[in-house]
Structures are given as C-alpha cells and as structure tokens.
Design a protein around this motif. Structure first.
Motif, PDB file in Angstrom:
ATOM      1  N   THR A 115     -79.682  88.437  62.850  1.00  0.00           N
ATOM      2  CA  THR A 115     -79.985  87.044  62.549  1.00  0.00           C
ATOM      3  C   THR A 115     -81.057  87.080  61.422  1.00  0.00           C
ATOM      4  O   THR A 115     -81.740  88.094  61.174  1.00  0.00           O
ATOM      5  CB  THR A 115     -80.605  86.308  63.873  1.00  0.00           C
ATOM      6  N   ALA A 116     -81.609  85.954  61.055  1.00  0.00           N
ATOM      7  CA  ALA A 116     -82.681  85.623  60.027  1.00  0.00           C
ATOM      8  C   ALA A 116     -83.971  86.206  60.750  1.00  0.00           C
ATOM      9  O   ALA A 116     -84.872  86.773  60.020  1.00  0.00           O
ATOM     10  CB  ALA A 116     -82.677  84.321  59.773  1.00  0.00           C
ATOM     11  N   GLU A 117     -83.912  86.118  61.970  1.00  0.00           N
ATOM     12  CA  GLU A 117     -85.002  86.877  62.751  1.00  0.00           C
ATOM     13  C   GLU A 117     -85.305  88.272  63.038  1.00  0.00           C
ATOM     14  O   GLU A 117     -86.428  88.793  63.242  1.00  0.00           O
ATOM     15  CB  GLU A 117     -85.195  86.068  64.383  1.00  0.00           C
ATOM     16  N   CYS A 118     -84.325  89.090  62.490  1.00  0.00           N
ATOM     17  CA  CYS A 118     -84.484  90.436  62.652  1.00  0.00           C
ATOM     18  C   CYS A 118     -85.429  90.794  61.713  1.00  0.00           C
ATOM     19  O   CYS A 118     -85.638  90.794  60.647  1.00  0.00           O
ATOM     20  CB  CYS A 118     -83.128  91.031  62.169  1.00  0.00           C
ATOM     21  N   THR A 119     -86.468  91.784  62.185  1.00  0.00           N
ATOM     22  CA  THR A 119     -87.471  92.203  61.683  1.00  0.00           C
ATOM     23  C   THR A 119     -87.392  93.523  60.931  1.00  0.00           C
ATOM     24  O   THR A 119     -88.243  94.128  60.309  1.00  0.00           O
ATOM     25  CB  THR A 119     -88.650  92.100  62.663  1.00  0.00           C
TER      26      THR A 119
END
Length: 149
Positions: A115-119
C-alpha cells in the motif's frame, strides 16, 4: 551451474541472499542450492515479484532425453526443503501466493502489505566475531541468533 556442478567450487554458505527476487526461475537451480546448502536465507522479494511464483524454466528432461529428478517448483517450498535450512526471512509477504505454506512465518516478514502506507521495513544481519550472527526484522523488532556452521 559451472560453480556447483558436477563439483562444488563454492562450498557451503551460512547466510544466502537470494537472487532474482527469490523467484528462483533460472537463478535457483536445485543442484546449485543443494551444493551451497544455505543455513539461513534472506529473500529480497517484492509483494508481487519473485517468491510465490512457480518456476517453469527448468526442463524435466536432460539433453539425452532422460527424465530428471522431480524438484519443488514453488520458490519458497524449494528453499524450505533444502537440507540444513534453519530459517527463511522475506522482505515482503508474497501477494502472488499468500498461502501460509508458501511464505515464512509472519515474524520474519518485514513488509506485510503493498500500500501507499508501506514504510519499507528492512531485514538486517549482524555478524559477531564468535561465529554467531543475528537477523532482525525492523517491522516488529523480532530477532533471532544463529551459530554459523
């Protein structure tokens, strides 16, 4: 293959970082993996790249027409069945094949989603002079120490 077959010119390895995102299609020949006999593997895969794919590149017939021994075509299972393998660590959960038997334990997977939130969590190996080495998952702080063979 020239490095591992018919004579193993590499020897055995303690910690192996897989090539080709862990897909092993042409880069993880059973004879090569059997020769180097890794103790621990770190798979630098992506959520939709590499590990989890089925390897259809290794032919089941030798040039003389004889059948070769069967081998595991699922990349994770091929690694998991290696003699002497202790653990497999993954950069990402394979979203191509999320079957739990085709991925390592969740505590040894650095990134669980795409996801876009993957750090972008990492896996780190630290080696000690004593011959011990530790592998750490930055996502959850899980770490395991091994004694090199």
């Amino acid at each position: 293959m020239e490095l591992a077959c018919p004579a193993n010119k590499l020897g055995q390895v303690t910690l192996y970082q897989s090539s080709r995102h862990g897909s092993l299609d042409g880069a993880g020949a059973p004879a090569f993996l059997g020769a180097i006999r890794p103790q621990v593997v770190v798979v630098n895969n992506g959520p939709r790249k590499g590990l989890g794919q089925v390897d259809n590149t290794v032919k089941s017939l030798t040039p003389s027409g004889k059948r070769t021994a069967p081998y595991e075509k699922n990349s994770y299972q091929r690694l998991a069945k290696l003699p002497g393998i202790e653990d497999i660590w993954q950069q990402h959960l394979s979203l191509l094949d999320p079957d739990p038997s085709h991925n390592t334990g969740e505590n040894m997977i650095a990134n669980l989603e795409d996801t876009a939130e993957c750090t972008g969590h990492w896996i780190k190996a630290s080696v000690q002079q004593s011959g011990k080495f530790s592998v750490t998952n930055s996502r959850n702080g899980f770490s395991k120490t091994y004694l090199a063979r």
